[in-house]
Design an enzyme around this catalytic site. Structure first.
Site: not given
Ligand code: EPZ
Length: 418
Positions: A22-23, A92, A116, A121-122, A125, A305, A397
């Site tokens: 999915k990811n 998202r 969510c 989830r800001p 970055l 995850d 999902r």
């Molecule tokens: C991806 O989400 C995955 N989703 C998530 O899987 C997964 O949990 C996550 O990566 C971490 O591995 C998809 O790939 C579609 P991040 P993403 O940006 O990209 C913080 C599932 O269950 N952050 O790596 O949203 C954020 O708040 C889903 O399949 C900022 O602070 O994750 C979090 O604490 C859930 N600012 C951390 O980084 C930003 O601009 C990791 O987020 C972006 C992120």
């Protein structure tokens, strides 16, 4: 509305072939608008996140058809650069569409995705990285408006290895002028899959899987046909199901090294694990020891995850475990549901203190998010008695035919219309 009715205590035996990841499929679908040529993404999973991303692409004017499990995207007719707020809220991770829309149209707009059930989830970055490429961003009335007539390659460093922000930079920079060097990049296998897909379209990306990714901008991209990597989180979920229930199973399609930390933890629980090429075999007595500590980290650390699923395993094992969730602020919302089953868990901030009770018992359970919902299903499979799980929209999902795959392994599980 459906519910799952699960009779716990059945050992799981046999083999299960996992779906495309999915990811990985989601960013690949986003990348398909980088070219006006036809793109075929093979064996996409029948899950609602994919359907939602297809709706987003259609909303931009692209044609998306599903034939025999493949997704065919033709976006020469795409003219819009705006993602409707309803769809940004529903999915998202569509925020990484900003990068591909900017590369295609030099403009992009979407509603602020907001938080969510697993955290704030800001996207700071993402936006700071796009600004480094010359993108002008205005946030107004809950919308993000991006514009960049001339995308210029740049040196970018992420303060945190965000998966989505890494993908957004890759999508935005593939057609920028000159070279982009992204430091502090996420190293997840799905990032490598995106690199391979972009290069199949004629892009020049290298370094994915390390924390420095280099992108040499090109004028245009061709179409491509691509088979995504398999879903390591789905695979891990089935491995944990077999560990919880006891039995012998093999998961096909995923390499052991993409789940190294999980396999290490399952061995700690007392499972026998054997990996060969893209096959992972597990044998479990169903009587498990708790892990002393599980701490989620960016890849190659323990995957967030799979945190909920492993907490559910530990809740029904012997001993005690500390589960620390470092990636998301509120990713323990499923714990009260486990407590209905007799789990002895105390959550303090980002840490869950688990005292294994040996075995959980049946309850009526309500899913609150995708991976927390999967954890409830796994807990019910290993529990005494017959449980019910509702709000399946969450697990649908990310897990195609969850009950069918579990039933094929010997689980007593059925989906009933309520
Ligand atoms: C991806 O989400 C995955 N989703 C998530 O899987 C997964 O949990 C996550 O990566 C971490 O591995 C998809 O790939 C579609 P991040 P993403 O940006 O990209 C913080 C599932 O269950 N952050 O790596 O949203 C954020 O708040 C889903 O399949 C900022 O602070 O994750 C979090 O604490 C859930 N600012 C951390 O980084 C930003 O601009 C990791 O987020 C972006 C992120």
């Amino acid at each position: 509305m459906d519910k799952l009715v699960i009779e716990g205590g059945k050992r799981l035996c046999g083999s299960v072939r996992v779906q495309s990841a999915k990811n990985s499929v989601l960013p690949l679908l986003a990348a398909s608008v980088l070219t006006e040529k036809k793109v075929t993404i093979r064996e996409v999973p029948a899950i609602s996140d994919v359907a939602c991303m297809a709706e987003i692409l259609r909303g931009l004017g692209a044609r998306v058809t599903f034939t025999e499990g493949d997704a065919v995207i033709e976006s020469e007719g795409a003219t819009s650069h705006v993602i409707p707020s309803r769809l940004t809220r529903e999915l998202r991770s569509s925020v990484f569409m900003l990068g591909s829309l900017l590369a295609r149209f030099h403009r992009a707009a979407c509603a602020y995705p907001g938080g969510c059930d697993i955290g704030l989830r800001p996207i700071d970055l993402h936006l700071n990285a796009l600004k480094r490429l010359g993108v002008h961003i205005v946030e107004r009335e809950g919308y993000i408006f991006c514009e960049c007539q001339h995308m210029q390659g740049a040196e970018i460093v992420l303060d945190f290895p965000s998966v989505g922000a890494t993908e957004n930079v890759m999508l935005a920079a593939v057609k920028a002028e000159g070279r982009t060097v992204l430091g502090g990049a996420a190293k997840e296998p799905e990032i490598v899959d995106l690199q391979n897909f972009l290069n199949a379209m004629g892009a020049k990306v290298r370094g994915a899987g390390t924390d420095v990714i280099e992108i040499e901008g090109v004028e245009r991209l061709s179409g491509a046909e691509y088979l995504p990597m398999k879903d390591r989180i789905e695979a891990g979920s089935y491995l944990i199901a077999c560990a919880v229930c006891g039995g012998e199973a093999e998961v096909l399609g995923v390499k052991g090294e993409t789940l190294a930390l999980l396999l290490h933890k399952l061995r700690e629980n007392g499972c026998k694990i054997h990996t060969k090429n893209d096959k992972i075999r597990i044998a479990s007595t169903g009587k498990l020891r708790c892990n002393r500590r599980i701490e989620t980290m960016p890849f190659p650390g323990f995957p967030t995850d799979l945190q909920a699923q492993m907490t559910a395993l530990n809740a029904g094992a012997e001993g005690g475990a500390l589960v620390v969730e470092n990636l998301f602020e509120t990713r323990f919302k499923y714990v009260p549901e486990l407590q209905k089953m007799g789990a002895d868990i105390e959550v303090r901030g980002r840490t869950a203190f688990v005292r294994g009770v040996g075995r959980l018992h049946e309850a009526s359970l309500v899913c609150g998010d995708l991976r927390g919902g999967a954890a409830l299903v796994l807990a019910a499979l290993g529990a005494e008695g017959t449980s019910e799980v509702t709000e399946l929209i969450h697990v649908d999902r990310g897990y195609a035919d969850l009950e069918g795959k579990l039933r094929a392994l010997g689980a007593r599980i059925k989906r009933v219309r309520m």
